[in-house]
Scaffold this motif. Structure first.
Motif, short mmCIF file in Angstrom:
data_model
loop_
_atom_site.label_atom_id
_atom_site.label_comp_id
_atom_site.label_asym_id
_atom_site.label_seq_id
_atom_site.Cartn_x
_atom_site.Cartn_y
_atom_site.Cartn_z
N ARG A 1 0.72 -1.16 -0.08
CA ARG A 1 -0.17 -0.01 -0.12
C ARG A 1 0.91 1.19 -0.02
N LYS A 2 1.99 1.25 0.68
CA LYS A 2 2.81 2.40 0.74
C LYS A 2 3.39 2.73 -0.52
N CYS A 3 4.00 1.46 -1.25
CA CYS A 3 4.53 1.67 -2.65
C CYS A 3 3.44 2.26 -3.59
N CYS A 4 2.09 1.73 -3.57
CA CYS A 4 1.08 2.18 -4.38
C CYS A 4 0.81 3.71 -4.14
N SER A 5 1.27 4.17 -2.99
CA SER A 5 0.67 5.61 -2.65
C SER A 5 1.73 6.36 -2.97
N LEU A 6 2.86 6.14 -3.67
CA LEU A 6 3.66 6.89 -4.19
C LEU A 6 3.61 6.99 -5.67
N VAL A 7 2.83 6.26 -6.48
CA VAL A 7 2.44 6.46 -7.96
C VAL A 7 2.16 7.67 -8.43
N CYS A 8 0.93 8.07 -7.96
CA CYS A 8 0.61 9.42 -8.43
C CYS A 8 -0.10 10.21 -7.40
N ARG A 9 -0.70 11.38 -7.32
CA ARG A 9 -1.25 12.09 -6.50
C ARG A 9 -2.84 11.46 -6.17
N ARG A 10 -3.25 10.99 -7.10
CA ARG A 10 -4.59 10.30 -6.94
C ARG A 10 -4.57 9.26 -6.09
N TRP A 11 -3.54 7.84 -6.30
CA TRP A 11 -3.33 6.97 -5.41
C TRP A 11 -3.10 7.41 -4.01
N LEU A 12 -2.28 8.18 -3.98
CA LEU A 12 -1.83 8.84 -2.52
C LEU A 12 -3.08 9.21 -1.82
N ARG A 13 -4.30 9.87 -2.65
CA ARG A 13 -5.46 10.23 -1.95
C ARG A 13 -6.40 9.04 -1.72
N VAL A 14 -6.49 8.36 -2.85
CA VAL A 14 -7.32 6.91 -2.39
C VAL A 14 -6.88 6.25 -1.41
N GLU A 15 -5.47 5.80 -1.25
CA GLU A 15 -4.95 5.20 -0.24
C GLU A 15 -5.21 5.53 1.12
N GLY A 16 -5.15 6.93 1.20
CA GLY A 16 -5.36 7.58 2.52
C GLY A 16 -6.61 7.51 2.84
N GLN A 17 -7.66 7.73 1.91
CA GLN A 17 -8.85 7.87 2.30
C GLN A 17 -9.46 6.42 2.49
N SER A 18 -8.89 5.33 2.22
CA SER A 18 -9.40 4.00 2.11
C SER A 18 -8.66 3.22 3.28
N ARG A 19 -7.94 3.73 3.83
CA ARG A 19 -7.16 3.27 4.97
C ARG A 19 -8.01 2.79 6.07
N GLN A 20 -7.94 1.68 6.60
CA GLN A 20 -8.87 1.07 7.65
C GLN A 20 -8.15 1.26 8.95
N ARG A 21 -6.85 1.13 9.27
CA ARG A 21 -6.32 1.08 10.46
C ARG A 21 -4.70 1.71 10.25
N LEU A 22 -4.44 2.47 11.37
CA LEU A 22 -3.05 2.91 11.40
C LEU A 22 -2.33 2.98 12.71
N SER A 23 -1.21 2.65 12.82
CA SER A 23 -0.37 2.51 14.09
C SER A 23 0.61 3.50 13.90
N LEU A 24 0.82 4.14 15.03
CA LEU A 24 1.78 5.49 15.16
C LEU A 24 2.68 5.10 16.38
N ASN A 25 3.78 5.70 16.34
CA ASN A 25 4.74 5.76 17.58
C ASN A 25 4.23 7.07 18.30
N ALA A 26 3.63 7.24 19.25
CA ALA A 26 3.02 8.28 19.94
C ALA A 26 3.89 9.03 20.62
N HIS A 27 5.07 9.51 20.15
CA HIS A 27 5.93 10.33 20.89
C HIS A 27 5.50 11.67 20.90
N SER A 28 6.09 12.28 21.79
CA SER A 28 5.76 14.05 21.80
C SER A 28 5.89 14.71 20.57
N ASP A 29 7.04 14.18 19.74
CA ASP A 29 7.17 15.01 18.59
C ASP A 29 6.32 14.68 17.35
N LEU A 30 5.23 13.74 17.77
CA LEU A 30 4.21 13.73 16.70
C LEU A 30 3.30 14.94 16.60
#
Length: 462
Positions: free
Chosen positions: A71-100
């Motif tokens: 999915r990350k590779c596909c998001s780099l193809v073009c702006r449309r794929w970046l937008r669609v991949e982001g809006q269709s993402r079902q789950r996201l895990s982040l390092n919740a450090h203060s610099d976030l």
């Protein structure tokens, strides 16, 4: 003669190519003069771009079937794929450090439709605070699942602001956080769709005398699962548990205090409970007798509760006749044995799975379980001093429906394994571990008798 002619022909060819690179013999064809045809002009026609014609919804479905890396590779193809991949993402895990915090606006402008979010921070780092959580909640109004791990800088105020913005929340799991009862109540009173609540080591609840009661709130009507683990003064969640009329699963682990009285009230008010886990809890036969009022109970875990005895198990088994799974870790206390298991065999005829750890059953109870519980498919016997060849032979003869069997640290030998190889016609998997009298030759016996049987044998010998 034919041989000499052939040799002479090859020799002449080699001589004619002395100036060229040595290679396989090449045969030339006479060139016949031909008229030169007029050059035809070819026009390159660009192939249609079918991907660009796909609707965003179809492209999103394709992305959802890919791995995270793809999915990350596909998001780099073009702006449309970046937008669609982001809006269709079902789950996201982040390092919740203060610099976030400074990254929140740009990051969540891309993932603005995110339903599931996990924020984790390690113990040595400073976690995100209220400002970051509120900023996320403003941009993720559709959030339904939130997991917080070691976010120690979050306070009651931050959780209250989050609850105001994310009222569609259905699942909350928090561990090693420092907000308290007010923050938890803010979630319960603002999120009417909450179905799952898991709390582990909530540091903000410390003083039992001044602890604010938690719940029930609007979420009490929708809650189906409550898990409390290592919560000091976990009984302050009592109003929430009692008020959750549609609760199906209750898991309590290592929560301080005497739970017998509270379990009596819970069992009287919440009659639809189907799954109960009690682990390292101060609960006795009184609590088990209270659980017997849960007539729809299907799954019961009793893990290291030494005050529970055969008496409590009998009272539960006599009324909870829909029981399908029973897990008992007796902690080598020898308080639960044949008497309680015989009651289970007599009344819980739908039993499908039985796990006994540190419990000492004998042929008496095992034979009755095998005869009465015709649907018993999974059986585990671990750390039992009384399960020997006789008991295994009994299981082999009586447990006709058994599919999976696990034996650990029991005094069984090859004789018991031989009986097992000749019995249990539906057996598909056997695991034998740390049974020193069992040799590796039994594995060959199992393969001969039951060719498709999966065997995991570890006698514990070096």
């Amino acid at each position: 003669m034919g041989q000499s002619t052939s040799t002479a022909l090859i020799t002449s060819r080699r001589d004619s190519h002395l100036s060229s690179q040595r290679s396989k013999p090449k045969f030339t064809v006479p060139i016949i003069p031909m008229e030169v045809e007029e050059l035809t002009e070819y026009v390159l026609v660009e192939a249609p771009d079918y991907i660009s014609d796909l609707p965003d919804e179809c492209l999103a479905c394709i992305f959802q079937s890919l791995s995270s890396g793809d999915r990350k590779c596909c998001s780099l193809v073009c702006r449309r794929w970046l937008r669609v991949e982001g809006q269709s993402r079902q789950r996201l895990s982040l390092n919740a450090h203060s610099d976030l915090l400074p990254l929140v606006p740009s990051l969540f402008s891309r993932f603005d439709a995110l339903p599931k979010l996990c924020l984790k921070c390690d113990r040595r780092s400073v976690s995100i605070g209220d400002e970051a959580l509120v900023a996320i909640s403003i941009r993720c109004r559709n959030l339904t699942h939130l997991k917080l791990r070691a976010c120690r800088e979050l306070t009651d105020s931050g959780m209250a602001a989050f609850a105001q913005n994310c009222k569609a929340l259905k699942k909350l799991s928090c561990g090693s956080c420092t907000f308290g009862a007010k923050g938890m109540n803010a979630i319960l009173y603002n999120c009417p769709s909450l179905e799952y609540l898991s709390v582990k080591r909530l540091r903000g609840i410390t003083d039992a005398a001044t602890a604010e009661p938690i719940g029930p709130g609007l979420a009490a009507a929708s809650l189906k699962t409550i898990c409390l683990k290592e919560v000091y003064n976990g009984q302050c969640f009592g109003p929430l548990i009692i008020g959750s009329k549609n609760l199906k699963t209750l898991k309590l682990s290592r929560c301080s205090g005497d739970w017998d009285k509270l379990l009596q009230v819970i069992a009287d008010r919440v009659t639809g409970l189907a799954e109960i886990h009690l682990e390292r809890l101060q609960v006795s036969d009184t609590g088990l007798a209270a659980i017997s009022n849960c007539l729809n109970l299907e799954i019961l875990h009793l893990v290291k509760t030494p005050e529970c005895t055969d008496t409590g198990l009998v009272s539960m088994a006599e009324r909870c006749r829909l029981l399908r799974k029973l897990y008992i870790d007796g902690w080598k206390a020898d308080r639960i044995g044949d008497d309680g298991l015989v009651a289970v065999a007599k009344h819980c005829l739908n039993l499908q799975e039985l796990v006994l750890i540190g419990v000492n059953p004998t042929q008496i109870s095992l034979e009755l379980l095998g005869s009465n519980c015709q649907n018993l498919e999974r059986l585990a016997l671990c750390g039992s001093d009384t399960v020997g060849d006789v008991e295994i032979s009994c299981i082999a003869a009586k447990c006709v429906a058994l599919k999976k069997l696990c034996i650990k640290n029991c005094p069984v030998s090859d004789h018991g394994m031989e009986a097992l190889a000749n019995g249990c016609p539906n057996l598909v998997k056997v695991k034998v571990k740390n049974c020193r009298a069992v040799t590796y030759g039994c594995a060959d016996l199992f393969r001969i008798k039951k060719g498709s049987l999966a065997v995991n044998l570890d006698s514990g010998e070096p």
